[in-house]
Design an enzyme around this catalytic site. Structure first.
Site, mmCIF file in Angstrom:
data_model
loop_
_atom_site.group_PDB
_atom_site.id
_atom_site.type_symbol
_atom_site.label_atom_id
_atom_site.label_comp_id
_atom_site.label_asym_id
_atom_site.label_seq_id
_atom_site.Cartn_x
_atom_site.Cartn_y
_atom_site.Cartn_z
ATOM 1 N N ASP A 83 14.280 -11.919 54.019
ATOM 2 C CA ASP A 83 14.313 -13.361 54.284
ATOM 3 C C ASP A 83 14.401 -14.136 52.981
ATOM 4 O O ASP A 83 14.053 -13.629 51.905
ATOM 5 C CB ASP A 83 13.085 -13.806 55.085
ATOM 6 C CG ASP A 83 11.791 -13.727 54.294
ATOM 7 O OD1 ASP A 83 11.542 -12.678 53.671
ATOM 8 O OD2 ASP A 83 11.014 -14.706 54.299
ATOM 9 N N GLU A 178 8.621 -12.522 54.408
ATOM 10 C CA GLU A 178 7.722 -12.492 53.247
ATOM 11 C C GLU A 178 7.523 -13.880 52.663
ATOM 12 O O GLU A 178 6.438 -14.225 52.195
ATOM 13 C CB GLU A 178 8.288 -11.541 52.188
ATOM 14 C CG GLU A 178 7.331 -11.233 51.033
ATOM 15 C CD GLU A 178 7.453 -12.193 49.859
ATOM 16 O OE1 GLU A 178 6.645 -12.084 48.919
ATOM 17 O OE2 GLU A 178 8.351 -13.072 49.880
ATOM 18 N N HIS A 383 14.062 -19.814 44.652
ATOM 19 C CA HIS A 383 13.796 -20.864 45.644
ATOM 20 C C HIS A 383 14.523 -22.173 45.360
ATOM 21 O O HIS A 383 14.117 -23.214 45.861
ATOM 22 C CB HIS A 383 12.291 -21.154 45.792
ATOM 23 C CG HIS A 383 11.483 -20.001 46.243
ATOM 24 N ND1 HIS A 383 10.153 -20.108 46.590
ATOM 25 C CD2 HIS A 383 11.795 -18.693 46.409
ATOM 26 C CE1 HIS A 383 9.693 -18.919 46.945
ATOM 27 N NE2 HIS A 383 10.675 -18.046 46.833
#
Length: 414
Positions: A83, A178, A383
């Site tokens: 993920d 996760e 991210h």
């Protein structure tokens, strides 16, 4: 040697599949689209020749590479998650390949003026002359942790194609969710069958970690009272002002942007408010267990204090532990860290042993009976739009996996 273009092609095939997880979902996986890559990985494991390949009802993908030695060797494992973070979009990722990086600014998106610059991201200068994979400036990349998946898959394929490299039984697992703290929640440790494992989920080349934050999440709800503002005196209670008091009462310098190393923090991740009700979401982090508990108590005490200033309960808090520092579970079996350290040195990497300012599946797995240090996967700036990964780092991580398998078999030779 690990073939460079093969690594690039494999990585790109993974990151172009949208697998963003969703913290608001109660299902596992939290998003249906994670199944797309989970099924792709299952088929690929079979295609390269892995054994006991299976995918369970929660999209956990497991497989085995059987031992090719005639002496007993503990089964070891390698784990990565497929993920990507909900912090930034992972849809329609368009990776860009930067050959022979020259140490200058990289234009990610000319139209929007988005630049990846070593003036701001100094780590870029470590990789002059190397091949970088970046975003196009509009999405994250997904090297966290599809770089890890690429490395595990490539290492297993290499070992299968080179039976002269001796190893014991190797287990692999690719997990969902996760990034929202649930990657290990439905991990079947007994089924996995490894004595210890490594998550391939670190950042820059050389990282080797067996300490991480203790972590908790806090949800705060502040209740107000709305009346017409023209007639509000003595009647209106503005929940946003109370929420502001709560925020300002926490230590201002104990936030992520003011801390480093093993320093803990309070991090306000979301605020949603109107006069009638305001909601705050926090994460609480600290490497030290005593300090961690003190942080939670500080929040609880602050809620009590604010409520005591009103004639009724205006603020509620719910704190839930998320994961704990794996150090206490890894230290009794430090040989598993020593093997990884030796493997890095044998492939000419200087280990960078340091605490993780975050958590991995390995922190939860360690408390589930599977000690699980973390090894670099190679990516940087996770991210967000500035995420990138050097291809050479992925190649080196793949070599480390192969070497860990080889060293483990040697160390248990009679």
């Amino acid at each position: 040697m690990i073939e460079k273009q093969h690594i690039i092609n494999r990585f790109v095939s993974y990151v172009t599949v949208d697998t963003e997880s969703d913290p608001e979902s109660s299902t596992t996986p939290s998003t249906n689209k994670q199944w797309d890559l989970a099924k792709q990985l299952t088929e690929e494991l079979r295609a390269i020749g892995m054994s006991d390949v299976n995918i369970d009802d929660n999209a956990y993908v497991m497989a085995t590479l059987p031992s090719n030695v005639d002496h007993e060797v503990p089964a070891i494992g390698f784990v990565s998650h497929f993920d990507t973070s909900p912090d930034f979009t992972g849809a329609n990722i368009k990776p860009q390949i930067v050959e022979n990086y020259d140490g200058k600014d990289i234009v990610l998106n000319k139209e929007e003026g988005i630049i990846l610059s070593p003036d701001y991201f100094e780590d870029l200068l470590q990789y002059k002359g190397q091949t970088l994979i970046t975003t196009d400036g509009t999405t994250l990349l997904g090297a966290d942790d599809k770089a890890g998946i690429t490395e595990i898959m490539s290492a297993m394929e290499y070992l299968i194609q080179h039976p002269e490299i001796k190893h014991g039984p190797i287990k692999v697992c690719f997990t969902p969710d996760e990034e929202i703290g649930r990657g290990a929640h439905k991990f079947d440790v007994a089924k996995f069958g490894a004595e210890w494992a490594y998550t391939m989920d670190g950042s820059q080349i050389g990282e080797l970690e067996y300490e991480n934050f203790n972590a908790a999440g806090a949800k705060i709800k502040v209740k107000g009272k709305i009346v017409h503002p023209g007639y509000a005196k003595g009647k209106m209670v503005n929940s946003m002002y109370i929420a502001q008091d709560f925020i300002n009462s926490l230590p201002r310098l104990e936030t992520p942007e003011h801390t480093e190393g093993t320093q803990g923090f309070f991090h306000l991740t979301e605020i949603n408010g109107k006069v009638e009700e305001t909601k705050l979401n926090y994460i609480i982090r600290d490497h030290d267990k005593t300090h961690f508990e003190a942080r939670k108590k500080m929040m609880l005490d602050l809620v009590s204090e604010i409520n005591s200033q009103h004639d009724k309960e205006v603020i509620e808090i719910e704190i839930k532990d998320q994961y704990f520092n794996m150090r206490e579970k890894v230290e009794p079996v430090m040989h598993i860290v020593d093997i990884a350290e030796e493997a890095m040195r044998e492939v000419n990497i200087e280990p960078l042993i340091k605490p993780i300012r975050g958590g991995t599946d390995g922190s939860q797995l360690s408390f589930m009976g599977l000690p699980c240090p973390n090894i670099f996967a190679g990516g940087h700036n996770f991210h967000g739009r500035y995420e990138y990964v050097p291809v050479e780092s992925m190649i080196k991580a793949t070599e480390v996996i192969v070497k860990v398998a080889e060293l483990t078999a040697k160390k248990y030779q009679a």
